[in-house]
Design a protein around this motif. Structure first.
Motif, PDB file in Angstrom:
ATOM      1  N   SER A 201      17.706 -12.515 -54.643  1.00 22.25           N
ATOM      2  CA  SER A 201      18.024 -13.778 -53.986  1.00 22.25           C
ATOM      3  C   SER A 201      19.058 -13.600 -52.881  1.00 22.25           C
ATOM      4  O   SER A 201      19.177 -14.451 -52.005  1.00 22.25           O
ATOM      5  N   SER A 202      19.810 -12.499 -52.914  1.00 20.30           N
ATOM      6  CA  SER A 202      20.773 -12.225 -51.846  1.00 20.30           C
ATOM      7  C   SER A 202      20.074 -11.973 -50.512  1.00 20.30           C
ATOM      8  O   SER A 202      20.658 -12.197 -49.452  1.00 20.30           O
ATOM      9  N   ALA A 203      18.829 -11.511 -50.560  1.00 17.27           N
ATOM     10  CA  ALA A 203      18.097 -11.187 -49.344  1.00 17.27           C
ATOM     11  C   ALA A 203      16.903 -12.096 -49.117  1.00 17.27           C
ATOM     12  O   ALA A 203      16.556 -12.400 -47.968  1.00 17.27           O
ATOM     13  N   VAL A 204      16.255 -12.533 -50.175  1.00 18.74           N
ATOM     14  CA  VAL A 204      14.988 -13.265 -50.069  1.00 18.74           C
ATOM     15  C   VAL A 204      15.189 -14.711 -50.506  1.00 18.74           C
ATOM     16  O   VAL A 204      15.688 -14.967 -51.602  1.00 18.74           O
ATOM     17  N   ARG A 205      14.810 -15.624 -49.625  1.00 13.71           N
ATOM     18  CA  ARG A 205      14.878 -17.041 -49.968  1.00 13.71           C
ATOM     19  C   ARG A 205      13.596 -17.519 -50.639  1.00 13.71           C
ATOM     20  O   ARG A 205      13.618 -18.374 -51.505  1.00 13.71           O
ATOM     21  N   ARG A 206      12.447 -16.948 -50.235  1.00 16.55           N
ATOM     22  CA  ARG A 206      11.178 -17.351 -50.836  1.00 16.55           C
ATOM     23  C   ARG A 206      10.200 -16.192 -50.765  1.00 16.55           C
ATOM     24  O   ARG A 206      10.101 -15.499 -49.754  1.00 16.55           O
ATOM     25  N   VAL A 207       9.483 -15.950 -51.874  1.00 10.92           N
ATOM     26  CA  VAL A 207       8.446 -14.924 -51.937  1.00 10.92           C
ATOM     27  C   VAL A 207       7.117 -15.578 -51.572  1.00 10.92           C
ATOM     28  O   VAL A 207       6.689 -16.536 -52.224  1.00 10.92           O
ATOM     29  N   CYS A 208       6.467 -15.061 -50.547  1.00  5.81           N
ATOM     30  CA  CYS A 208       5.192 -15.610 -50.097  1.00  5.81           C
ATOM     31  C   CYS A 208       4.051 -14.719 -50.585  1.00  5.81           C
ATOM     32  O   CYS A 208       4.229 -13.873 -51.452  1.00  5.81           O
ATOM     33  N   PHE A 209       2.871 -14.893 -50.017  1.00  2.00           N
ATOM     34  CA  PHE A 209       1.702 -14.120 -50.430  1.00  2.00           C
ATOM     35  C   PHE A 209       1.878 -12.654 -50.054  1.00  2.00           C
ATOM     36  O   PHE A 209       2.335 -12.325 -48.954  1.00  2.00           O
ATOM     37  N   GLY A 210       1.464 -11.762 -50.978  1.00  3.78           N
ATOM     38  CA  GLY A 210       1.554 -10.326 -50.699  1.00  3.78           C
ATOM     39  C   GLY A 210       2.987  -9.872 -50.561  1.00  3.78           C
ATOM     40  O   GLY A 210       3.834 -10.144 -51.408  1.00  3.78           O
ATOM     41  N   ARG A 211       3.284  -9.191 -49.460  1.00  2.00           N
ATOM     42  CA  ARG A 211       4.644  -8.692 -49.228  1.00  2.00           C
ATOM     43  C   ARG A 211       5.407  -9.561 -48.229  1.00  2.00           C
ATOM     44  O   ARG A 211       6.492  -9.177 -47.782  1.00  2.00           O
ATOM     45  N   SER A 212       4.879 -10.701 -47.880  1.00  2.14           N
ATOM     46  CA  SER A 212       5.574 -11.590 -46.951  1.00  2.14           C
ATOM     47  C   SER A 212       6.755 -12.252 -47.665  1.00  2.14           C
ATOM     48  O   SER A 212       6.632 -12.696 -48.803  1.00  2.14           O
ATOM     49  N   ARG A 213       7.886 -12.311 -46.970  1.00  2.00           N
ATOM     50  CA  ARG A 213       9.089 -12.904 -47.539  1.00  2.00           C
ATOM     51  C   ARG A 213       9.786 -13.765 -46.488  1.00  2.00           C
ATOM     52  O   ARG A 213       9.739 -13.468 -45.293  1.00  2.00           O
ATOM     53  N   VAL A 214      10.440 -14.824 -46.953  1.00  2.00           N
ATOM     54  CA  VAL A 214      11.338 -15.605 -46.110  1.00  2.00           C
ATOM     55  C   VAL A 214      12.750 -15.165 -46.456  1.00  2.00           C
ATOM     56  O   VAL A 214      13.236 -15.391 -47.578  1.00  2.00           O
ATOM     57  N   GLU A 215      13.423 -14.502 -45.531  1.00  2.00           N
ATOM     58  CA  GLU A 215      14.728 -13.924 -45.785  1.00  2.00           C
ATOM     59  C   GLU A 215      15.839 -14.922 -45.480  1.00  2.00           C
ATOM     60  O   GLU A 215      15.672 -15.843 -44.678  1.00  2.00           O
ATOM     61  N   THR A 216      16.994 -14.714 -46.121  1.00  2.00           N
ATOM     62  CA  THR A 216      18.153 -15.560 -45.864  1.00  2.00           C
ATOM     63  C   THR A 216      18.708 -15.262 -44.473  1.00  2.00           C
ATOM     64  O   THR A 216      18.584 -14.143 -43.953  1.00  2.00           O
ATOM     65  N   ASP A 217      19.355 -16.257 -43.884  1.00  2.00           N
ATOM     66  CA  ASP A 217      19.843 -16.110 -42.512  1.00  2.00           C
ATOM     67  C   ASP A 217      20.900 -15.016 -42.397  1.00  2.00           C
ATOM     68  O   ASP A 217      20.877 -14.208 -41.455  1.00  2.00           O
ATOM     69  N   ARG A 218      21.841 -14.964 -43.348  1.00  2.00           N
ATOM     70  CA  ARG A 218      22.909 -13.963 -43.262  1.00  2.00           C
ATOM     71  C   ARG A 218      22.358 -12.554 -43.459  1.00  2.00           C
ATOM     72  O   ARG A 218      22.870 -11.594 -42.880  1.00  2.00           O
ATOM     73  N   TRP A 219      21.317 -12.402 -44.281  1.00  2.00           N
ATOM     74  CA  TRP A 219      20.692 -11.102 -44.456  1.00  2.00           C
ATOM     75  C   TRP A 219      19.995 -10.663 -43.169  1.00  2.00           C
ATOM     76  O   TRP A 219      20.037  -9.490 -42.799  1.00  2.00           O
ATOM     77  N   VAL A 220      19.382 -11.605 -42.469  1.00  2.00           N
ATOM     78  CA  VAL A 220      18.757 -11.281 -41.180  1.00  2.00           C
ATOM     79  C   VAL A 220      19.819 -10.822 -40.189  1.00  2.00           C
ATOM     80  O   VAL A 220      19.623  -9.849 -39.450  1.00  2.00           O
ATOM     81  N   LEU A 221      20.973 -11.491 -40.171  1.00  2.00           N
ATOM     82  CA  LEU A 221      22.065 -11.089 -39.276  1.00  2.00           C
ATOM     83  C   LEU A 221      22.582  -9.699 -39.645  1.00  2.00           C
ATOM     84  O   LEU A 221      22.843  -8.871 -38.770  1.00  2.00           O
ATOM     85  N   PHE A 222      22.733  -9.459 -40.950  1.00  2.00           N
ATOM     86  CA  PHE A 222      23.222  -8.142 -41.387  1.00  2.00           C
ATOM     87  C   PHE A 222      22.247  -7.045 -40.986  1.00  2.00           C
ATOM     88  O   PHE A 222      22.650  -5.987 -40.484  1.00  2.00           O
TER      89      PHE A 222
END
Length: 543
Positions: free
Chosen positions: A208-229
């Protein structure tokens, strides 16, 4: 008793040496002629055939049990049939009279067969494929649970591990939580220790520190701060499939966490409080260096030798440091507390009703008012947990001395060892001499001395004052300065705080109250100054 292998060897020897017939060999060794022919045909005895046994109870129920087990192939892992549930279904739905042990043995043997049959129908073979990793490219990250004895209580902590896939070089750090700040701090520590960033993919669970939502397959919605990091450090993330299906995709770090825990966390480390994790991490850094001499996967070269090949291939660290702390602007409530990540922390009471700036990292919370630091706390990891500092409430307690006895901050100060038995002895002496309210106010004046004097010096001043029979805060301050001077240390670091609203009295008044020790010195005299008079005849007549 002769084994079948030995029996076949004897039959073949007699036939070869004496030339006996099949009938003669059968009579000599007491076996059937079919066994003799098998022995003459091959030195290896054929496997015994398992006798076919009838199952009058299980047989009619096998179809029903197989149907339940096949339904489990598409069911959620935590909602599949257990052997006990299958037995209950047979008894309730089929009126079967069958023992639970019989059902349990059948399910244990039949379930793997049904899974294998399903894979064969789908054309999927169960197994693993060896992988080759290029130097300096791939890495794996994971958290593992470890236990640390904190103040005599076994406390669950979390071991962050980043492992290079080629060399097996791993960096380990332990934190009190596996929140986003610890997740970032572990990466920064690992990249700094490695001297660079893996140039390829870093494999992750769906934290949960990196992924906000698990989508189909390997698609993920990442958290904003993780994207910045990731953007700041040039990290390329690769997310494993959820559940057991993806566990093997980062099997190196999965096994590394358990191995390292057994090697370096046995026996359980002991620290006085949670701030002692910093000392454990220093030891882990030394352990990581010691691990460089280890061989893995039956390799001839060591981890350190293989990592030396990776070092020049790592991507460079960023020039600008990324601020991994979470910054919030909470409002101070009427109890002089702020709430950060569902935990409560105290600030100086003068800030009640104001907005402050709080920076939360993996192990610490620092509070600022404007650009001035006003409080520093260890991070709380329990929901609703509190960390209150008694010093933040002294101005309030000076006006409400009766609130000190049951103050939560006082409880915390005792637990931390800041409020000692010496303080209690001084408090008891002041209340015995001046009553509860006035005595507590004198104690608060002494507690205010801690703001500008070292803790040990104030404690020493209290002890000397009590031995002299006094309960004066001024005497405590004087004796504390003497103790600091004797130790060669400065006694004052901060400006003297404004005195609380206690009554100001003169020195003679205090002497009459017997708060100061008796003064045996003679009364002062001005006789020595008579020689300064120009006319001796005017002695004693100076206006």
């Amino acid at each position: 008793m002769v084994s079948r292998v030995e029996l076949f060897a004897l039959i073949r020897r007699d036939a070869r040496v004496e030339g006996l017939s099949v009938r003669a060999l059968a009579e000599r060794h007491g076996v059937h002629r079919r066994t003799v022919r098998h022995a003459l045909g091959s030195a290896v005895p054929p496997p015994r055939k398992a006798p076919a046994r009838s199952s009058p109870v299980t047989g009619p129920l096998r179809a029903a049990m197989d149907e339940m087990l096949q339904a489990d192939l598409n069911a959620p892992r935590k909602q599949r049939h257990t052997a006990h549930r299958i037995w209950e279904g047979l008894v309730d739905e089929h009126d079967a009279t069958i023992a639970y042990r019989t059902v349990s043995k059948y399910v244990a043997a039949r379930r793997p067969q049904i899974v294998l049959e399903a894979r064969n129908r789908a054309g999927v073979m169960d197994g693993f494929v060896p992988q080759t990793h290029l130097p300096g490219q791939d890495a794996e990250v994971d958290f593992a649970e470890v236990w640390v004895n904190v103040g005599g209580v076994d406390t669950k902590c979390f071991l962050f591990t980043l492992r290079m896939s080629f060399s097996g070089k791993a960096i380990h750090r332990v934190y009190s939580s596996q929140g986003q700040e610890a997740f970032f701090a572990g990466h920064v520590a690992a990249f700094t220790e490695l001297g660079g960033v893996p140039a390829g993919d870093i494999r992750y669970d769906n934290l949960s520190s990196a992924v906000r939502r698990v989508c189909f397959g390997r698609s993920r919605v990442e958290t904003d701060r993780w994207v910045l990091f990731k953007s700041a450090y040039g990290v390329t993330s690769f997310y494993c499939m959820p559940g057991k299906e993806g566990a093997h995709e980062k099997g190196g770090v999965e096994g590394e966490g358990g191995r390292f825990r057994r090697r370096w966390f046995v026996p359980v480390p002991k620290i006085a409080d949670i701030s002692g994790l910093a000392g454990i991490n220093d030891k882990l850094a030394a352990a990581d260096h010691a691990e460089d001499a280890r061989h893995i996967d039956q390799r001839v070269t060591t981890i350190g030798q293989n990592f030396a090949l990776e070092t020049p291939l790592l991507a460079a660290l960023p020039v600008d440091e990324f601020d991994i702390a979470l910054t919030t602007t909470p409002r101070v409530d009427r109890y002089a507390r702020i709430t950060v990540r569902q935990a409560l922390y105290s600030v100086p009471a003068r800030l009640i009703g104001q907005t402050v700036r709080a920076k939360l990292d993996a192990e610490e919370l620092v509070v600022f008012h404007g650009s001035t630091e006003v409080a520093r706390h260890p991070r709380m990891t329990t929901k609703g947990g509190q960390h209150l500092v008694l010093d933040h409430y002294l101005e309030v307690l000076a006006g409400k001395p009766g609130a000190l006895r049951g103050a939560t901050a006082l409880v915390h100060a005792r637990q931390k060892g800041w409020f000692t038995a010496t303080h209690d002895a001084f408090w008891a002496a002041t209340r015995a001499k001046h009553g509860d309210q006035a005595g507590t106010r004198l104690l608060i004046e002494v507690l205010l001395l801690h703001r500008r004097m070292a803790h040990a010096h104030v404690i020493a001043g209290i002890r000397v004052t009590l031995e002299a029979g006094s309960v004066s805060p001024d005497v405590v301050a004087i004796e504390a300065r003497k103790h600091a001077a004797a130790a060669g240390e400065p006694s004052t670091e901060l400006p003297r705080p404004q005195r609380s609203r206690s009554k100001v009295v003169s020195l003679p008044d205090r002497r009459r109250d017997a708060e100061l020790p008796p003064d045996a010195r003679p009364a002062p005299s001005v006789e020595a100054y008579d020689q300064l008079l120009s006319n001796p005849s005017r002695k004693g007549n100076v206006s």
